[in-house]
Scaffold this motif. Structure first.
Motif, short mmCIF file in Angstrom:
data_model
loop_
_atom_site.label_atom_id
_atom_site.label_comp_id
_atom_site.label_asym_id
_atom_site.label_seq_id
_atom_site.Cartn_x
_atom_site.Cartn_y
_atom_site.Cartn_z
N ALA A 175 -83.01 -15.28 -3.68
CA ALA A 175 -82.16 -14.45 -2.83
C ALA A 175 -83.02 -13.65 -1.85
N SER A 176 -84.15 -13.13 -2.32
CA SER A 176 -85.07 -12.41 -1.44
C SER A 176 -85.60 -13.34 -0.36
N GLU A 177 -85.89 -14.58 -0.74
CA GLU A 177 -86.36 -15.58 0.22
C GLU A 177 -85.29 -15.84 1.29
N ALA A 178 -84.04 -15.94 0.86
CA ALA A 178 -82.94 -16.17 1.80
C ALA A 178 -82.80 -15.00 2.77
N LEU A 179 -82.88 -13.78 2.27
CA LEU A 179 -82.78 -12.62 3.15
C LEU A 179 -83.89 -12.62 4.19
N ALA A 180 -85.09 -12.94 3.75
CA ALA A 180 -86.24 -12.97 4.68
C ALA A 180 -86.04 -14.06 5.73
N ALA A 181 -85.58 -15.22 5.33
CA ALA A 181 -85.38 -16.34 6.26
C ALA A 181 -84.31 -16.00 7.30
N LEU A 221 -73.63 -22.56 2.49
CA LEU A 221 -73.10 -21.32 1.94
C LEU A 221 -73.19 -21.31 0.41
N LEU A 222 -72.92 -22.47 -0.20
CA LEU A 222 -73.05 -22.58 -1.66
C LEU A 222 -74.50 -22.36 -2.09
N ALA A 223 -75.44 -22.94 -1.34
CA ALA A 223 -76.86 -22.77 -1.68
C ALA A 223 -77.24 -21.30 -1.63
N LEU A 224 -76.71 -20.57 -0.65
CA LEU A 224 -77.01 -19.15 -0.55
C LEU A 224 -76.34 -18.35 -1.67
N LEU A 225 -75.15 -18.75 -2.05
CA LEU A 225 -74.49 -18.10 -3.19
C LEU A 225 -75.28 -18.36 -4.47
N LEU A 226 -75.71 -19.61 -4.67
CA LEU A 226 -76.49 -19.94 -5.86
C LEU A 226 -77.81 -19.17 -5.88
N ALA A 227 -78.42 -18.99 -4.70
CA ALA A 227 -79.66 -18.22 -4.63
C ALA A 227 -79.42 -16.78 -5.10
N ARG A 228 -78.26 -16.25 -4.76
CA ARG A 228 -77.93 -14.86 -5.12
C ARG A 228 -77.67 -14.69 -6.62
N VAL A 229 -77.10 -15.69 -7.27
CA VAL A 229 -76.70 -15.53 -8.66
C VAL A 229 -77.67 -16.20 -9.65
N MET A 252 -79.84 -3.20 -9.25
CA MET A 252 -80.09 -4.55 -9.72
C MET A 252 -80.99 -5.24 -8.70
N SER A 253 -82.09 -5.77 -9.17
CA SER A 253 -83.00 -6.46 -8.25
C SER A 253 -82.48 -7.87 -7.97
N LEU A 254 -82.88 -8.39 -6.83
CA LEU A 254 -82.43 -9.72 -6.42
C LEU A 254 -83.30 -10.80 -7.03
N PRO A 255 -82.72 -11.96 -7.34
CA PRO A 255 -83.53 -13.12 -7.73
C PRO A 255 -84.49 -13.47 -6.58
N MET A 290 -77.74 -25.20 7.27
CA MET A 290 -77.78 -26.63 6.93
C MET A 290 -79.02 -26.96 6.10
N GLN A 291 -80.16 -26.36 6.46
CA GLN A 291 -81.40 -26.59 5.71
C GLN A 291 -81.26 -26.09 4.27
N TRP A 292 -80.64 -24.94 4.11
CA TRP A 292 -80.44 -24.42 2.75
C TRP A 292 -79.52 -25.35 1.96
N GLY A 293 -78.52 -25.91 2.63
CA GLY A 293 -77.60 -26.84 1.96
C GLY A 293 -78.31 -28.07 1.44
N GLU A 294 -79.37 -28.49 2.12
CA GLU A 294 -80.13 -29.66 1.68
C GLU A 294 -80.92 -29.39 0.41
N ARG A 295 -81.07 -28.13 0.06
CA ARG A 295 -81.81 -27.75 -1.16
C ARG A 295 -80.99 -27.95 -2.44
N LEU A 296 -79.68 -28.07 -2.30
CA LEU A 296 -78.85 -28.22 -3.49
C LEU A 296 -79.27 -29.44 -4.29
N GLN A 297 -79.40 -29.26 -5.59
CA GLN A 297 -79.69 -30.41 -6.45
C GLN A 297 -78.42 -31.26 -6.51
#
Length: 137
Positions: free
Chosen positions: A7-13, A80-88, A1-4, A28-35
């Protein structure tokens, strides 16, 4: 299964982040991305049970692909939620059922920072996502 893509962006970061301080700042920066969720969306019906912190989750399906939005009152958890959302993001219900949370956070280099209560809370969020997708079938 390929990553969204997100998610690939998160892994690279996170691959470039060295010490925990860098990872925490990135988290913290990823958390600020949450809508942001509206006050109406921050209701008991959208609250995830099993989290020590308050977490709300809303979902919609478009063309068989799931889109989630989440919010929390805890800064670290928002990341952590932002990273989970990126994955799914954009997964089908079948692909969502196959997501391995522990593996995802290990790949990000964050597994050691997940306390048992945080890990349980994130598992509760993922479980709630799966419940929402099953209800829609």
């Amino acid at each position: 299964m390929s990553l969204p893509a997100s998610a690939s962006e998160a892994l690279a970061a996170f691959a470039t982040a060295g010490a925990w301080e860098q990872r925490a700042r990135l988290l913290m920066q990823w958390g600020e991305r949450l809508q942001p969720l509206s006050e109406a969306e921050r209701c008991d019906a959208n609250r995830v049970q099993g989290c020590e912190s308050q977490v709300w989750l809303v979902a919609k399906v478009q063309d068989g692909r799931w889109q989630f939005r989440a919010a929390s009152d805890a800064r670290l958890l928002r990341g952590l939620l932002a990273l989970l959302l990126a994955r799914v993001e954009g997964l089908s219900a079948q692909d969502l059922a196959a997501v391995d949370l522990a593996d995802w956070f290990a790949r990000l280099g964050l597994a050691r920072q997940l306390s048992p209560s945080r890990s349980n809370g994130l598992n509760a969020v993922l479980q709630r996502m799966r419940e929402l997708t099953l209800r829609a079938l």
